[in-house]
Design a protein around this motif. Sequence first.
Motif, PDB file in Angstrom:
ATOM      1  N   ILE A  17      31.969 -21.328  -7.106  1.00 54.68           N
ATOM      2  CA  ILE A  17      31.396 -22.649  -7.353  1.00 54.68           C
ATOM      3  C   ILE A  17      30.107 -22.834  -6.561  1.00 54.68           C
ATOM      4  O   ILE A  17      29.085 -23.246  -7.097  1.00 54.68           O
ATOM      5  CB  ILE A  17      32.421 -23.755  -7.029  1.00 54.68           C
ATOM      6  N   PHE A  18      30.143 -22.499  -5.279  1.00 55.18           N
ATOM      7  CA  PHE A  18      28.945 -22.699  -4.462  1.00 55.18           C
ATOM      8  C   PHE A  18      27.882 -21.637  -4.726  1.00 55.18           C
ATOM      9  O   PHE A  18      26.694 -21.928  -4.633  1.00 55.18           O
ATOM     10  CB  PHE A  18      29.309 -22.809  -2.985  1.00 55.18           C
ATOM     11  N   ASN A  22      21.944 -23.888  -7.243  1.00 52.15           N
ATOM     12  CA  ASN A  22      20.588 -23.699  -6.723  1.00 52.15           C
ATOM     13  C   ASN A  22      20.522 -24.327  -5.337  1.00 52.15           C
ATOM     14  O   ASN A  22      21.097 -25.382  -5.106  1.00 52.15           O
ATOM     15  CB  ASN A  22      19.558 -24.387  -7.624  1.00 52.15           C
ATOM     16  N   GLY A  23      19.825 -23.674  -4.441  1.00 47.16           N
ATOM     17  CA  GLY A  23      19.703 -24.172  -3.081  1.00 47.16           C
ATOM     18  C   GLY A  23      20.703 -23.556  -2.135  1.00 47.16           C
ATOM     19  O   GLY A  23      20.561 -23.662  -0.921  1.00 47.16           O
ATOM     20  N   GLU A  51      16.731 -26.609   1.553  1.00 46.53           N
ATOM     21  CA  GLU A  51      16.342 -27.959   1.127  1.00 46.53           C
ATOM     22  C   GLU A  51      16.408 -28.145  -0.393  1.00 46.53           C
ATOM     23  O   GLU A  51      16.204 -29.253  -0.885  1.00 46.53           O
ATOM     24  CB  GLU A  51      14.937 -28.293   1.648  1.00 46.53           C
ATOM     25  N   GLY A  52      16.743 -27.087  -1.134  1.00 45.70           N
ATOM     26  CA  GLY A  52      16.871 -27.196  -2.585  1.00 45.70           C
ATOM     27  C   GLY A  52      18.117 -27.931  -3.036  1.00 45.70           C
ATOM     28  O   GLY A  52      18.271 -28.230  -4.220  1.00 45.70           O
ATOM     29  N   HIS A 155      21.825 -29.546 -13.716  1.00 44.32           N
ATOM     30  CA  HIS A 155      20.478 -29.249 -13.215  1.00 44.32           C
ATOM     31  C   HIS A 155      20.510 -28.520 -11.874  1.00 44.32           C
ATOM     32  O   HIS A 155      19.494 -28.005 -11.433  1.00 44.32           O
ATOM     33  CB  HIS A 155      19.652 -30.541 -13.111  1.00 44.32           C
ATOM     34  N   HIS A 156      21.682 -28.428 -11.245  1.00 44.96           N
ATOM     35  CA  HIS A 156      21.825 -27.704  -9.979  1.00 44.96           C
ATOM     36  C   HIS A 156      22.369 -26.290 -10.178  1.00 44.96           C
ATOM     37  O   HIS A 156      22.479 -25.534  -9.214  1.00 44.96           O
ATOM     38  CB  HIS A 156      22.767 -28.451  -9.029  1.00 44.96           C
TER      39      HIS A 156
END
Length: 161
Positions: A17-18, A22-23, A51-52, A155-156
Motif C-alpha cells: 500500500i505504501f 507517490n512521495g 514532501e511529495g 492522484h497519489h
Amino acid sequence: MKKIGFGGGCHWCTEAIFQALNGVESVEQGWISSLNPYDTFSEAVIVHFNEGITLDVLIEVHLLTHSSASAHSMRYKYRSEVYYIDPNDKDTIEIIINKLSKENDTKYITQTLPLADFRLNSERFLNYYKKDKQKPFCQTNINPKLAAIRKTFGHHIRNDF
C-alpha cells in the motif's frame, strides 16, 4: 526525508500500500516494538517519505486500509498503531487521527506510540507484492486494498501500481 511507522494488518499488505504512493521513497517491512506494555513485536512497516506526500494522507491511507476501528482477536500480532520516530510528531499524529475520526464518524482504536525497535523481515518476504503480483495472497488481500485507495487517493498512486 521523514520516517513514520505503521502497524495494523499484514505487513505484506501494508508494505504494498505504501510502496504504491507517490512521495514514498522506501518502505521497510518487518516488526516494530514500542515501550511497555507495547514492547512485544508486531507486524509493521517504516515508511520513508518526502514532501511529495503529507503525513495527513499517509495516516488516512493507513486508517482506511486495515481494521483500525476493530478490537479483533489478532491485535497482539496486528496492533493498530502509528509509530513516531521524532517525539515532536506525536501531537501532530494524534491531531490528525482525531480529525479523521470526526470526519469519518469512526472511533479509531489506533494508538500513537514511540518506535523503540525494528526488525526487518527476511529478504525472501521483502517487496512481497512487487516480486509476484499474481500470488493468491496478493490477488485476494492486497489487490482489493490497492483498488480501494485508488478510488480516494488515485492522484497519489504511482503509475507502476
